[in-house]
Design an enzyme around this catalytic site. Structure first.
Site, mmCIF file in Angstrom:
data_model
loop_
_atom_site.group_PDB
_atom_site.id
_atom_site.type_symbol
_atom_site.label_atom_id
_atom_site.label_comp_id
_atom_site.label_asym_id
_atom_site.label_seq_id
_atom_site.Cartn_x
_atom_site.Cartn_y
_atom_site.Cartn_z
ATOM 1 C CB THR A 144 -0.893 0.002 1.264
ATOM 2 O OG1 THR A 144 -1.511 1.277 1.406
ATOM 3 C CG2 THR A 144 -0.082 -0.255 2.531
ATOM 4 C CG ASP A 145 -1.137 4.965 -1.048
ATOM 5 O OD1 ASP A 145 -1.700 4.334 -0.126
ATOM 6 O OD2 ASP A 145 -1.734 5.822 -1.729
ATOM 7 C CD GLU A 146 -3.422 3.568 4.432
ATOM 8 O OE1 GLU A 146 -3.200 3.382 5.628
ATOM 9 O OE2 GLU A 146 -4.561 3.572 3.932
ATOM 10 C CE1 TYR A 169 -3.440 -2.616 5.643
ATOM 11 C CE2 TYR A 169 -3.295 -0.273 5.117
ATOM 12 C CZ TYR A 169 -3.347 -1.600 4.704
ATOM 13 O OH TYR A 169 -3.292 -1.900 3.370
ATOM 14 C CE LYS A 173 0.012 -4.579 2.978
ATOM 15 N NZ LYS A 173 -0.334 -5.938 2.443
HETATM 16 P P1 NAD Z 1 -9.668 -7.347 2.075
HETATM 17 O O1 NAD Z 1 -9.718 -7.036 3.531
HETATM 18 O O2 NAD Z 1 -10.862 -7.079 1.239
HETATM 19 O O3 NAD Z 1 -9.273 -8.870 1.850
HETATM 20 C C1 NAD Z 1 -8.288 -9.511 2.597
HETATM 21 C C2 NAD Z 1 -8.435 -11.003 2.381
HETATM 22 O O4 NAD Z 1 -7.408 -11.660 3.158
HETATM 23 C C3 NAD Z 1 -9.772 -11.567 2.853
HETATM 24 O O5 NAD Z 1 -10.305 -12.434 1.884
HETATM 25 C C4 NAD Z 1 -9.423 -12.304 4.127
HETATM 26 O O6 NAD Z 1 -10.280 -13.427 4.373
HETATM 27 C C5 NAD Z 1 -7.998 -12.746 3.850
HETATM 28 N N1 NAD Z 1 -7.237 -12.977 5.090
HETATM 29 C C6 NAD Z 1 -7.168 -12.157 6.166
HETATM 30 N N2 NAD Z 1 -6.407 -12.710 7.123
HETATM 31 C C7 NAD Z 1 -5.965 -13.882 6.625
HETATM 32 C C8 NAD Z 1 -5.117 -14.912 7.129
HETATM 33 N N3 NAD Z 1 -4.596 -14.821 8.363
HETATM 34 N N4 NAD Z 1 -4.854 -15.980 6.355
HETATM 35 C C9 NAD Z 1 -5.392 -16.083 5.109
HETATM 36 N N5 NAD Z 1 -6.209 -15.153 4.585
HETATM 37 C C10 NAD Z 1 -6.490 -14.063 5.329
HETATM 38 O O7 NAD Z 1 -8.400 -6.552 1.546
HETATM 39 P P2 NAD Z 1 -8.171 -5.798 0.156
HETATM 40 O O8 NAD Z 1 -8.680 -4.427 0.280
HETATM 41 O O9 NAD Z 1 -8.636 -6.660 -0.941
HETATM 42 O O10 NAD Z 1 -6.578 -5.719 0.152
HETATM 43 C C11 NAD Z 1 -5.808 -6.804 -0.368
HETATM 44 C C12 NAD Z 1 -4.339 -6.445 -0.245
HETATM 45 O O11 NAD Z 1 -4.073 -5.255 -0.969
HETATM 46 C C13 NAD Z 1 -3.889 -6.178 1.193
HETATM 47 O O12 NAD Z 1 -2.616 -6.714 1.360
HETATM 48 C C14 NAD Z 1 -3.862 -4.669 1.293
HETATM 49 O O13 NAD Z 1 -2.905 -4.250 2.230
HETATM 50 C C15 NAD Z 1 -3.470 -4.289 -0.121
HETATM 51 N N6 NAD Z 1 -3.948 -2.973 -0.586
HETATM 52 C C16 NAD Z 1 -5.272 -2.636 -0.463
HETATM 53 C C17 NAD Z 1 -5.687 -1.405 -0.987
HETATM 54 C C18 NAD Z 1 -7.144 -0.978 -0.901
HETATM 55 O O14 NAD Z 1 -7.458 0.158 -1.259
HETATM 56 N N7 NAD Z 1 -8.058 -1.826 -0.492
HETATM 57 C C19 NAD Z 1 -4.779 -0.540 -1.595
HETATM 58 C C20 NAD Z 1 -3.434 -0.925 -1.677
HETATM 59 C C21 NAD Z 1 -3.033 -2.159 -1.182
HETATM 60 O O1 DAU Z 2 -4.153 3.954 0.390
HETATM 61 C C1 DAU Z 2 -4.360 2.569 0.308
HETATM 62 C C2 DAU Z 2 -5.186 2.118 1.486
HETATM 63 O O2 DAU Z 2 -6.505 2.615 1.274
HETATM 64 C C3 DAU Z 2 -5.197 0.609 1.658
HETATM 65 O O3 DAU Z 2 -3.908 0.153 1.950
HETATM 66 C C4 DAU Z 2 -6.149 0.201 2.786
HETATM 67 O O4 DAU Z 2 -6.228 -1.213 2.869
HETATM 68 C C5 DAU Z 2 -7.520 0.765 2.473
HETATM 69 O O5 DAU Z 2 -8.395 0.482 3.544
HETATM 70 C C6 DAU Z 2 -7.460 2.281 2.247
HETATM 71 O O6 DAU Z 2 -7.171 2.967 3.488
HETATM 72 P P1 DAU Z 2 -7.943 4.332 3.877
HETATM 73 O O7 DAU Z 2 -7.903 4.495 5.332
HETATM 74 O O8 DAU Z 2 -7.481 5.462 3.023
HETATM 75 O O9 DAU Z 2 -9.427 3.925 3.358
HETATM 76 P P2 DAU Z 2 -10.873 4.153 4.010
HETATM 77 O O10 DAU Z 2 -11.862 3.807 2.958
HETATM 78 O O11 DAU Z 2 -11.006 3.530 5.341
HETATM 79 O O12 DAU Z 2 -10.910 5.728 4.216
HETATM 80 C C7 DAU Z 2 -10.766 6.610 3.102
HETATM 81 C C8 DAU Z 2 -10.830 8.028 3.647
HETATM 82 O O13 DAU Z 2 -12.173 8.289 4.099
HETATM 83 C C9 DAU Z 2 -9.945 8.261 4.856
HETATM 84 O O14 DAU Z 2 -9.448 9.592 4.798
HETATM 85 C C10 DAU Z 2 -10.872 8.104 6.049
HETATM 86 C C11 DAU Z 2 -12.209 8.602 5.501
HETATM 87 N N1 DAU Z 2 -13.431 7.964 6.037
HETATM 88 C C12 DAU Z 2 -13.469 6.600 6.067
HETATM 89 C C13 DAU Z 2 -14.579 5.945 6.525
HETATM 90 C C14 DAU Z 2 -14.623 4.440 6.592
HETATM 91 C C15 DAU Z 2 -14.504 8.729 6.426
HETATM 92 O O15 DAU Z 2 -14.462 9.977 6.368
HETATM 93 N N2 DAU Z 2 -15.627 8.079 6.859
HETATM 94 C C16 DAU Z 2 -15.709 6.720 6.942
HETATM 95 O O16 DAU Z 2 -16.764 6.182 7.380
#
Ligand code: NAD
Ligand code: DAU
Length: 363
Positions: A144-146, A169, A173
């Site tokens: 992730t970019d975080e 989180y 990562k």
């Molecule tokens: P998600 O939470 O939707 O899915 C995570 C999956 O991992 C789920 O299916 C869960 O059952 C599985 N999992 C969790 N713990 C586990 C364990 N101990 N063993 C096996 N499986 C397990 O997550 P996502 O949003 O699809 O993110 C996927 C990946 O991409 C993550 O590594 C996250 O850090 C990264 N990522 C997410 C975003 C985003 O915006 N969602 C952006 C950049 C990177």
């Molecule tokens: O940048 C990549 C990341 O983006 C991934 O690595 C993470 O897995 C993914 O969850 C996401 O993280 P964020 O914290 O940016 O996403 P989230 O959707 O939780 O929040 C997006 C923005 O919106 C953040 O500034 C917090 C705000 N927010 C979020 C929620 C859930 C609100 O204002 N209200 C809300 O209810």
């Protein structure tokens, strides 16, 4: 990454068996579907624990394909991971399994340590063993970019931006990224990492901003915006991320990192207002109907102000560009959630409903 051992570039065109972790989650399900459909010659094994965020319904359309297999298991269980790799002998791992939600990491950091750090090390150790008999093995970590921390009003994250994670989180990562690089430098395990910005699209669990807002609008419930809604995120359609992962997997260089992002920055409040307008239109409601649900709530602890990715490296070196304009991607996303209200009801019952009511959003 600086020094690079003399490795071949990722020779994955010959790969037969790929283990994808977290394939039942949001991004993982799009990656699994893409690989199963685009590469019928590959065997795709999806390893997922099926936590609250994992859902096999996300993969209904491909579950009977002959090149797909699902295995339920926990990456934090070292014995299980080692025997799985020994039995299935994958040629590569694409690692997405993670605890992924920042708010949950604030409430329970330890589960993020187990899955994101211990789980990644278990996979790395099993990969090292596998490398002994499969010299072209590749470990691809989806990150992730975080990990780069928080930007001010200007600037972008590049691949050489110093790590500065601020939430449990992002710290977990960042740790896993460091460990992946350590296995490259110390044990010569071929690895590649990509760090992506915020994804949106179908199948995202409705705890993240976009699906949570849509779900609440559907139920005419308050739509929580943290703080003043001024925080900025850089949004990318999930299938564009899956396409980038496909490209990095096949053409990325071992030892390298690639940033992936949409050059699509939005203040949270503007994004939620745009969503409200799309929902008004789709549901035939008068202007302002959904916007009135927006409710400012207490800010997230340690809330990062702004993320923005400089994606020039993946564009220049691998030719990747996002394919969808944001408004188009959001419309597709809204349509999907409107057509899949049953999915929404199912995944928001049980443990999630309890979390939702008792934790973050009632402050
Ligand atoms: P998600 O939470 O939707 O899915 C995570 C999956 O991992 C789920 O299916 C869960 O059952 C599985 N999992 C969790 N713990 C586990 C364990 N101990 N063993 C096996 N499986 C397990 O997550 P996502 O949003 O699809 O993110 C996927 C990946 O991409 C993550 O590594 C996250 O850090 C990264 N990522 C997410 C975003 C985003 O915006 N969602 C952006 C950049 C990177
Ligand atoms: O940048 C990549 C990341 O983006 C991934 O690595 C993470 O897995 C993914 O969850 C996401 O993280 P964020 O914290 O940016 O996403 P989230 O959707 O939780 O929040 C997006 C923005 O919106 C953040 O500034 C917090 C705000 N927010 C979020 C929620 C859930 C609100 O204002 N209200 C809300 O209810």
């Amino acid at each position: 990454m600086a020094a690079k051992p003399d490795f071949k570039t990722c020779l994955i065109t010959m790969t037969k068996k790929i283990l994808i972790t977290g394939g039942a989650g949001f991004i993982g399900s799009h990656v699994v579907r893409r690989f199963v459909n685009h590469y019928p010659g590959y065997k795709i094994i999806n390893l997922d624990l099926l936590t609250y965020a994992g859902n096999l319904e996300n993969l209904k359309d491909i579950e009977r394909k002959p090149n797909y297999e699902f295995i339920k298991g926990d990456i934090a269980d070292s014995g299980f991971v080692h025997s799985l790799i020994a039995e299935h002998q994958p040629d590569a791992i694409i690692h997405l399994a993670a605890e992924s939600h920042v708010d949950r990491s604030i409430l329970n950091p330890l589960s993020f340590v187990y899955t994101n750090i211990v789980g990644t090390v278990n996979l790395l150790n099993a990969s090292l063993k596998r490398l002994e008999s499969s010299p072209d093995f590749l470990f691809y970590h989806i990150s992730t970019d975080e990990v780069y921390g928080s930007l001010g009003k200007d600037g972008f994250f590049t691949e050489v931006t110093r790590y500065d994670p601020r939430s449990p989180y992002s710290s977990s990562k960042a740790s896993s990224d460091h460990l992946v690089r350590a296995y490259f430098h110390t044990y010569q395990l071929p690895v590649v990492i990509s760090n992506c910005s915020n994804n949106y699209g179908p199948n995202q669990f409705p705890e993240k901003l976009i699906p949570l807002s849509l779900n609440n609008m559907l139920h005419e419930k308050p739509v929580p915006v943290y703080g003043k809604g001024e925080n900025v995120r850089d949004w990318l359609y999930v299938e564009d991320h899956a396409a980038a992962i496909d490209l990095v997997f096949h053409r990325g260089k071992a030892g390298e990192t690639y940033n992936i992002g949409g050059h699509n920055e939005w203040h949270n409040i503007d994004l939620v207002k745009l969503l409200s307008k799309i929902m008004d239109k789709k549901l035939g409601k008068p202007a302002g109907f959904h916007e009135r649900l927006i409710t400012y709530v207490k800010d997230r602890a340690g809330h990062d102000l702004r993320y923005a990715i400089d994606a020039s490296k993946i564009k220049n070196e691998l030719g990747w560009l996002p394919s969808l304009q944001f408004e188009e991607g959001l419309e597709k996303t809204v349509d999907w959630y409107l057509e899949n209200r049953d999915w929404l009801s199912r995944v928001t019952s049980g443990e999630y409903a309890n979390y939702y009511q008792t934790q973050y959003h009632t402050r």
